[in-house]
Enzyme design. Sequence first.
Site, PDB file in Angstrom:
ATOM      1  N   ARG A  83      49.525  88.300  11.686  1.00  0.00           N
ATOM      2  CA  ARG A  83      50.187  88.225  10.387  1.00  0.00           C
ATOM      3  C   ARG A  83      49.845  89.454   9.562  1.00  0.00           C
ATOM      4  NH1 ARG A  83      47.791  84.998   7.675  1.00  0.00           N
ATOM      5  NH2 ARG A  83      46.397  84.040   9.183  1.00  0.00           N
ATOM      6  N   SER A 262      42.456  80.595   9.696  1.00  0.00           N
ATOM      7  CA  SER A 262      42.965  80.884  11.037  1.00  0.00           C
ATOM      8  C   SER A 262      41.831  81.371  11.935  1.00  0.00           C
ATOM      9  CB  SER A 262      44.034  81.982  10.964  1.00  0.00           C
ATOM     10  OG  SER A 262      45.056  81.589  10.085  1.00  0.00           O
ATOM     11  N   ARG A 380      47.851  84.468  22.040  1.00  0.00           N
ATOM     12  CA  ARG A 380      48.193  83.083  21.704  1.00  0.00           C
ATOM     13  C   ARG A 380      48.876  82.358  22.861  1.00  0.00           C
ATOM     14  NH1 ARG A 380      46.964  81.151  16.264  1.00  0.00           N
ATOM     15  NH2 ARG A 380      46.078  82.969  15.278  1.00  0.00           N
TER      16      ARG A 380
HETATM   17  O1  SAT Z   1      49.978  82.762  11.357  1.00  0.00           O
HETATM   18  S1  SAT Z   1      50.068  82.163  12.674  1.00  0.00           S
HETATM   19  O2  SAT Z   1      50.837  80.961  12.567  1.00  0.00           O
HETATM   20  O3  SAT Z   1      50.701  83.094  13.559  1.00  0.00           O
HETATM   21  C1  SAT Z   1      48.553  81.749  13.258  1.00  0.00           C
HETATM   22  C2  SAT Z   1      47.551  81.583  12.205  1.00  0.00           C
HETATM   23  O4  SAT Z   1      47.141  82.590  11.621  1.00  0.00           O
HETATM   24  O5  SAT Z   1      47.140  80.436  11.915  1.00  0.00           O
HETATM   25 MN    MN Z   2      46.818  78.543  10.907  1.00  0.00          MN
END
Ligand code: SAT
Ligand code: MN
Length: 595
Positions: A83, A262, A380
């Site tokens: 992100r 995250s 991921r």
């Molecule tokens: O932002 S994502 O959904 O790609 C993954 C995360 O940061 O939780």
């Molecule tokens: Mn998240």
Amino acid sequence: MNAAVDVFKSQDSRECRLEALNAWVAEVAALTQPDHIHWCDGSDAENAALIARMQADGTLLPLNHETHPHSWLHRSSPSDVARVEHLTFVCTPERDDAGPNNHWMAPAEAHAKMDALFAGCMRGRTLYVVPYCMGPIDSPLARCGVEITDSPYVVANMRIMTRMGAPALARIEREGSFVKGLHSVGELDPERRFIMHFPEELTIKSFGSGYGGNALLGKKCHALRIASHQARQEGWLAEHMLIVGIENPQGQTHYVAAAFPSACGKTNLAMLIPPEGYRQAGWKVWTVGDDICWMRPGADGRLYAINPEAGFFGVAPGTSDSSNPNALATISHHTIFTNVAVTDDQEPWWDGLDKRTPALDWQGRPYDPANGPAAHPNSRFTVSARQCPSYSPRAEDPQGVPISAIVFGGRRASLVPLVFEARDWTHGVLIGAAMGSETTAAATGAVGVMRRDPMAMKPFCGYNFADYFAHWLSFDQAGAKLPKIFHVNWFRKGDDGKFLWPGFGENLRVLEWMIKRVEGQADAVDTPIGNLPRADDLNLDGVSLSQEAGAKLFGFDPEGWRAEVDSIGAYLEEFGGRMPDALKEEQARIRSVLT
Ligand code: SAT
Ligand code: MN
């Protein structure tokens, strides 16, 4: 009114509702100039055709069919792997409504900027219309959206992560309202990349990235930034939380919602495997969600939660048979892997999986440790939640599950003990508001820097945090039966820099204490920072902790906390007069007893 007229009227209004969607698709097509337009129905045949197309053009690479049936590898552009918080904006008419916690741009300026980027960007491409529902399709808590994208990879991921296709379109026809998300990968140029949110218009515009949180618009953009705005208006909460059911040997299940930033272990906690002794005693853990939680008060005053997602977009590195066997079983088939490494027999591989050496790294280069980790640290997997062995039988319950405890937590190498409990709701909201954590690879930028990340929502709250805290406080009403609030820190380190708490499955010991607190069956010590267990209050059978670990995990250091609570006070001040007095008073009260 006779039946014929009734049918006519309802068809008429259905057409009207579809007309709004058709008109928007036509408007976007006129701007972006795609060669083709495809309305996604979510069918198996459609998915197979998309995958075949992506295999043909190299967007998806096949993996070993025997070990990982129906699984693919996607390698993203190396500059598009996380992100981009610095390029993510909340565009409210008033800057203060977005708050100091968001980057802000005036809506007219943002639309102009984005529309210039979108102009002609889909020439030579297909425009996909992706209707989706966040939450069980028949749930009153669920909300719908439509993402327009030129990325088949996004379509394939949205099909896993949401209820996508014909049933969602039918619900949109019925309800007439939906969140509009416009996305193009553009040229994947970081200089021409923006993720814009227009909460008042229930609209998202995202350009220049194909990465998860930037491009799968149902996830962070809709289910958190736009939904948090809707939730405030409608009296519910859209949170960055996992949801897990803990079943005790008596067969009672308590549901816990937990907010961690995250890449701080939400997926692992949501899929926890109980330690051996607990398993034998009959404890079970049920996964409802691993990232997002929508909750609202039910008729009985309790908070009921759904997971708006249908899949997991989890961090691969560190996932192993010892850290998270449920995740490993979940991703053994029908999984899209992004930016992992591969072994010489085409199995997906990442650091921490096992002792093998991969053949190719995440960029497809022959693996050379000099180039860094084999899999990208934010690589991921995308997989349907239904494949998870611990998937809760209540996960699809349209009414949601009742929440007994809310947990906040971050990565804190020092100061913060293993667990403590808020005295009451206001104290709990302050604990959430004060959450701090060291940054991770889930967002671009420096890793390991401590920052305040209230309720793990710093990157995701679609409005001013001061108003968000006020919204949280507003749930404490007569008749409400609110969950107890706790704070945990699995990441406390000793003087040697090593983690003091074993974590993973052993975290159930902490959850058991919380549940017993909820039931009034466990003890705690009242301290200025909240109620702390003594080591004896937890079941630590089979865990060996050094004296240093015991003291740090279950103790509190008044001097360090004075500095922490001062810094929390300074943080609350950053929001000026909008910050609710109740939180400032709670901070001052704690500071005054920390003498
Ligand atoms: O932002 S994502 O959904 O790609 C993954 C995360 O940061 O939780
Ligand atoms: Mn998240």
